[in-house]
Design an enzyme around this catalytic site. Structure first.
Site, short mmCIF file in Angstrom:
data_model
loop_
_atom_site.label_atom_id
_atom_site.label_comp_id
_atom_site.label_asym_id
_atom_site.label_seq_id
_atom_site.Cartn_x
_atom_site.Cartn_y
_atom_site.Cartn_z
N TYR A 1 -2.12 0.80 10.04
CA TYR A 1 -2.49 0.00 8.65
C TYR A 1 -1.38 0.15 7.99
O TYR A 1 -0.74 -0.64 7.39
CB TYR A 1 -3.69 0.65 7.86
CG TYR A 1 -3.78 0.30 6.48
CD1 TYR A 1 -4.54 -0.98 6.16
CD2 TYR A 1 -3.21 0.69 5.46
CE1 TYR A 1 -4.60 -1.23 5.03
CE2 TYR A 1 -3.28 0.53 4.18
CZ TYR A 1 -4.24 -0.63 3.94
OH TYR A 1 -4.24 -1.23 2.59
N SER B 1 0.71 -1.19 -0.06
CA SER B 1 0.03 -0.01 0.06
C SER B 1 0.72 1.16 0.09
O SER B 1 1.83 1.39 0.85
CB SER B 1 -0.91 0.12 1.28
OG SER B 1 -1.44 1.08 1.58
N GLU C 1 0.01 4.08 1.57
CA GLU C 1 0.06 4.18 2.75
C GLU C 1 1.42 3.95 3.74
O GLU C 1 1.76 4.84 4.81
CB GLU C 1 -0.82 3.62 3.75
CG GLU C 1 -2.29 4.03 3.16
CD GLU C 1 -2.59 5.51 3.69
OE1 GLU C 1 -2.37 6.06 4.94
OE2 GLU C 1 -3.69 6.20 3.06
#
Length: 320
Positions: free
Chosen positions: A149, A125, A127
């Site tokens: 996350y 990801s 992120e």
């Protein structure tokens, strides 16, 4: 006929990937924690549920993972499982971190134990990059996670890199930036925006409550991104790739365009709430997908307005 195992097939990406692989002539196996009780809404909407062999697997239980790998005899494994909401990860950090790190660790250990040629794709990801100060991230950009996350995704990516180097496994990560479709659950902000706007256009007097509107994200069309997952495993050498459109837009722009497509003025219906602001959030998420373009021959086709239109019109099939 090639065999593929999709761990986490019930989600948006798992459903579209299953459709893509079936069209490629694969025999597709899919797992979820409860294959008997799972709804598999995405597979149903795509009309492919009966074409996929489903069985239960707990990614955090090594024996369960090993059984799934052996039952499927897959040559390609796509690990898409795990708690997928950034916002929810602040409420359930331990569950989020375990679902990704223990899950991919068990898959890598099972593949190592099998001792046969198996290629592993891991869903990373954007992120994990954290705040890049507005600069476009590349595969060499350092990870600076700012949420549970993001920390989980960074850790699981490092695990994949380690097993590739230490044990010579064909294992790689697709570092995916945001990608949307009508199969997104409404807990994701993009789907929350679309569904609220549609209800308001239908006569609802509700307000749409949102957090920060100035954040910028790189949004793509999910059915296109699963092709990049597959291409990642078709290369001679296992490598990590950023999968993104290369264009970032603010959440305010996404909201505006969603309401414009329904002939509404978003400012009359949207309210910002301090309680919806996350403890930490990325101001700008920006990507340089040049490596995927050069080595995979892959490039995002759909722009932000097409993506919003596809979600508003609930275009479930791949083409927009």
């Amino acid at each position: 006929m090639k065999k593929a195992l999709i761990c986490g097939i019930s989600g948006q990406d798992g459903s579209y990937l299953a459709q893509f692989l079936l069209e490629k002539g694969y025999e597709v196996f899919g797992t979820s924690r409860d294959a008997q009780g799972g709804g598999f809404r995405g597979l149903g909407l795509l009309g492919i549920k009966e074409q996929v062999t489903l069985f239960s697997m707990d990614p955090e239980d090594f024996r369960s993972v090993l059984v799934a790998v052996r039952k499927s005899q897959a040559e390609e494994i796509y690990f898409l499982a795990g708690q997928s909401s950034v916002g929810f990860s602040f409420e359930q950090p331990a569950e989020t971190i375990q679902s990704f790190t223990i899950g991919i660790l068990n898959v890598l250990e099972a593949v190592k134990m099998e001792g046969r040629e198996i290629r592993v794709y891991h869903a990373g990801s954007s992120e994990a990059f954290g705040d890049t100060q507005g600069l476009a991230a590349t595969e060499d950009t350092a990870f600076r996670p700012r949420s549970p996350y993001a920390l989980a995704k960074a850790s699981s990516t490092w695990l994949v890199d380690n097993y590739r180097e230490a044990y010579n496994l064909y294992a790689c990560t697709g570092i995916l930036f945001n990608h949307e479709s009508p199969l997104r659950p409404e807990r994701f902000v993009t789907q929350k925006i679309i569904q609220s706007a549609k209800r308001i256009a239908g006569g609802s007097e509700e307000k749409l409550y949102l957090g920060r509107l100035d954040i910028q994200r790189d949004w793509g069309w999910a059915p296109e991104y699963v092709e990049a997952m597959w291409l990642t495993l078709q290369q001679e050498k296992a490598e990590d790739f950023i999968i993104a459109s290369g264009e970032s837009h603010s959440l305010e722009y996404f909201v505006e365009q969603a309401f414009v497509q329904l002939d509404l003025d978003w400012r009359e219906h949207v309210v910002q709430k301090q309680e919806l602001f996350r403890p930490t959030d990325l101001a700008v998420s920006r990507a340089n997908p040049g490596k995927a373009r050069e080595k995979l021959g892959w490039k995002a086709k759909s722009g932000i307005k097409e993506i919003i239109s596809g979600m508003v019109g609930e275009t479930v099939l791949s083409g927009l």
